[in-house]
Design a protein around this motif. Sequence first.
Motif, PDB file in Angstrom:
ATOM      1  N   GLY A 148       0.830  -1.036   0.099  1.00 36.79           N
ATOM      2  CA  GLY A 148       0.022  -0.076   0.294  1.00 36.79           C
ATOM      3  C   GLY A 148       0.895   1.307  -0.007  1.00 36.79           C
ATOM      4  N   VAL A 149       1.975   1.290   0.756  1.00 38.56           N
ATOM      5  CA  VAL A 149       2.987   2.403   0.863  1.00 38.56           C
ATOM      6  C   VAL A 149       3.346   2.509  -0.593  1.00 38.56           C
ATOM      7  N   VAL A 150       3.802   1.379  -1.230  1.00 39.23           N
ATOM      8  CA  VAL A 150       4.633   1.735  -2.583  1.00 39.23           C
ATOM      9  C   VAL A 150       3.465   2.251  -3.499  1.00 39.23           C
ATOM     10  N   LYS A 151       2.172   1.856  -3.384  1.00 36.19           N
ATOM     11  CA  LYS A 151       1.302   2.340  -4.498  1.00 36.19           C
ATOM     12  C   LYS A 151       0.864   3.766  -4.078  1.00 36.19           C
ATOM     13  N   SER A 152       0.974   4.202  -2.794  1.00 36.10           N
ATOM     14  CA  SER A 152       0.582   5.884  -2.747  1.00 36.10           C
ATOM     15  C   SER A 152       1.617   6.404  -2.932  1.00 36.10           C
ATOM     16  N   HIS A 153       3.138   5.922  -2.657  1.00 35.00           N
ATOM     17  CA  HIS A 153       4.210   6.861  -3.134  1.00 35.00           C
ATOM     18  C   HIS A 153       4.219   6.824  -4.737  1.00 35.00           C
ATOM     19  N   THR A 154       3.965   5.710  -5.399  1.00 35.57           N
ATOM     20  CA  THR A 154       3.796   5.804  -6.905  1.00 35.57           C
ATOM     21  C   THR A 154       2.972   6.710  -7.304  1.00 35.57           C
ATOM     22  N   SER A 155       1.522   6.824  -6.708  1.00 33.11           N
ATOM     23  CA  SER A 155       0.610   7.798  -7.151  1.00 33.11           C
ATOM     24  C   SER A 155       1.169   9.201  -7.029  1.00 33.11           C
ATOM     25  N   ARG A 156       1.709   9.714  -5.777  1.00 31.35           N
ATOM     26  CA  ARG A 156       2.331  10.972  -5.544  1.00 31.35           C
ATOM     27  C   ARG A 156       3.509  11.126  -6.463  1.00 31.35           C
ATOM     28  N   ALA A 157       4.356  10.391  -6.686  1.00 32.24           N
ATOM     29  CA  ALA A 157       5.507  10.469  -7.408  1.00 32.24           C
ATOM     30  C   ALA A 157       5.339  10.758  -8.891  1.00 32.24           C
ATOM     31  N   LEU A 158       4.275  10.160  -9.346  1.00 34.84           N
ATOM     32  CA  LEU A 158       3.836  10.354 -10.893  1.00 34.84           C
ATOM     33  C   LEU A 158       3.000  11.568 -11.086  1.00 34.84           C
ATOM     34  N   ASN A 159       2.372  12.104  -9.987  1.00 34.62           N
ATOM     35  CA  ASN A 159       1.547  13.282  -9.974  1.00 34.62           C
ATOM     36  C   ASN A 159       2.681  14.439 -10.119  1.00 34.62           C
ATOM     37  N   ARG A 160       3.705  14.181  -8.883  1.00 30.37           N
ATOM     38  CA  ARG A 160       4.831  15.320  -8.890  1.00 30.37           C
ATOM     39  C   ARG A 160       5.639  15.307 -10.341  1.00 30.37           C
ATOM     40  N   LEU A 161       5.934  14.391 -10.849  1.00 36.05           N
ATOM     41  CA  LEU A 161       6.844  14.321 -11.749  1.00 36.05           C
ATOM     42  C   LEU A 161       6.038  15.067 -13.178  1.00 36.05           C
ATOM     43  N   ARG A 162       4.729  14.801 -13.179  1.00 36.20           N
ATOM     44  CA  ARG A 162       3.992  15.562 -14.244  1.00 36.20           C
ATOM     45  C   ARG A 162       4.002  16.929 -13.940  1.00 36.20           C
ATOM     46  N   ALA A 163       3.873  17.414 -12.842  1.00 36.17           N
ATOM     47  CA  ALA A 163       3.881  18.810 -12.423  1.00 36.17           C
ATOM     48  C   ALA A 163       5.255  19.317 -12.747  1.00 36.17           C
ATOM     49  N   LEU A 164       6.140  18.734 -12.331  1.00 33.50           N
ATOM     50  CA  LEU A 164       7.459  19.159 -12.391  1.00 33.50           C
ATOM     51  C   LEU A 164       7.978  19.059 -13.999  1.00 33.50           C
ATOM     52  N   LEU A 165       7.774  18.052 -14.752  1.00 31.99           N
ATOM     53  CA  LEU A 165       7.813  18.156 -16.221  1.00 31.99           C
ATOM     54  C   LEU A 165       6.886  19.052 -17.111  1.00 31.99           C
ATOM     55  N   GLY A 166       5.696  19.411 -16.711  1.00 27.73           N
ATOM     56  CA  GLY A 166       4.852  20.533 -17.207  1.00 27.73           C
ATOM     57  C   GLY A 166       5.542  21.692 -16.953  1.00 27.73           C
ATOM     58  N   ALA A 167       5.990  22.011 -15.770  1.00 27.18           N
ATOM     59  CA  ALA A 167       6.432  23.124 -15.404  1.00 27.18           C
ATOM     60  C   ALA A 167       7.940  23.450 -16.429  1.00 27.18           C
ATOM     61  N   ALA A 168       8.576  22.346 -16.551  1.00 25.91           N
ATOM     62  CA  ALA A 168       9.873  22.713 -17.512  1.00 25.91           C
ATOM     63  C   ALA A 168       9.562  22.558 -18.846  1.00 25.91           C
ATOM     64  N   GLU A 169       8.243  22.207 -19.367  1.00 24.82           N
ATOM     65  CA  GLU A 169       7.953  22.505 -20.631  1.00 24.82           C
ATOM     66  C   GLU A 169       7.360  23.894 -20.813  1.00 24.82           C
ATOM     67  N   ASP A 170       6.824  24.282 -19.747  1.00 23.61           N
ATOM     68  CA  ASP A 170       6.348  25.632 -19.948  1.00 23.61           C
ATOM     69  C   ASP A 170       7.499  26.717 -19.868  1.00 23.61           C
ATOM     70  N   ARG A 171       8.431  26.242 -19.082  1.00 31.25           N
ATOM     71  CA  ARG A 171       9.700  27.314 -19.090  1.00 31.25           C
ATOM     72  C   ARG A 171      10.384  27.209 -20.603  1.00 31.25           C
ATOM     73  N   GLU A 172      10.597  26.174 -21.009  1.00 31.51           N
ATOM     74  CA  GLU A 172      11.312  26.111 -22.567  1.00 31.51           C
ATOM     75  C   GLU A 172      10.452  26.880 -23.324  1.00 31.51           C
ATOM     76  N   VAL A 173       9.067  26.863 -23.261  1.00 35.19           N
ATOM     77  CA  VAL A 173       8.056  27.308 -24.351  1.00 35.19           C
ATOM     78  C   VAL A 173       8.234  29.092 -24.246  1.00 35.19           C
ATOM     79  N   HIS A 174       8.168  29.353 -22.892  1.00 30.29           N
ATOM     80  CA  HIS A 174       8.480  30.878 -22.629  1.00 30.29           C
ATOM     81  C   HIS A 174       9.771  31.486 -23.056  1.00 30.29           C
ATOM     82  N   HIS A 175      10.929  30.484 -22.747  1.00 28.91           N
ATOM     83  CA  HIS A 175      12.389  30.772 -23.287  1.00 28.91           C
ATOM     84  C   HIS A 175      12.226  30.951 -24.483  1.00 28.91           C
ATOM     85  N   ALA A 176      11.916  30.283 -25.633  1.00 26.47           N
ATOM     86  CA  ALA A 176      11.984  30.116 -26.974  1.00 26.47           C
ATOM     87  C   ALA A 176      11.073  31.250 -27.547  1.00 26.47           C
ATOM     88  N   GLU A 177      10.186  31.945 -26.811  1.00 23.04           N
ATOM     89  CA  GLU A 177       9.233  33.042 -27.452  1.00 23.04           C
ATOM     90  C   GLU A 177      10.111  34.383 -27.354  1.00 23.04           C
TER      91      GLU A 177
END
Length: 177
Positions: A148-177
């Motif tokens: 259960g701990v593995v599953k909850s950490h997996t869920s939180r980690a994937l959500n955090r990675l999505r947020a971090l990678l989305g923020a990185a992508e946003d920075r790249e788009v703004h930097h390119a403009e």
Amino acid sequence: MSLFGNGPRNELDTVFEDFVAARSAALLRTAYLLTGDRGHAEDLLQTTLLRTAWRWQAASAQPEAYARRVLVNLSRDRRRNLGRRVREEAAPAEPPAVGDAVQRIADREALLTALRQLPERQREVVVLRYYADLPVAETALAMGCSEGVVKSHTSRALNRLRALLGAAEDREVHHAE
């Protein structure tokens, strides 16, 4: 000379050497993803294999699971010790100009950067589940926690990675403009 004593080489030596030959590359990848540094990963793997050899009688039933557990514990110890030291910042690298290979490298670097920003247990679960391709039960065994701990950490980690990678992508788009 035997790995497991002063006498001549024996069957235990051969079995351990076969294990090392077969699984070192996978364990090294896991160590690299846990540490983010090739040199530290190699040191971690070497210590892991040494400790596994010392306890081969206990480890031989499930040597890879045993080695993975040692690897995760050593990685945790290393991070705790690093937390007591002054942090070093890597100089930002200029990305190369163009090409698919360049994009793959940039994507990999973005993922590794995001992975380093995860809390320790979340990073461990992502590395063990998705890079080492372990099922939930084996991940729980390697981390010394419940499924259960593995599953909850997996869920939180994937959500955090999505947020971090989305923020990185946003920075790249703004930097390119």
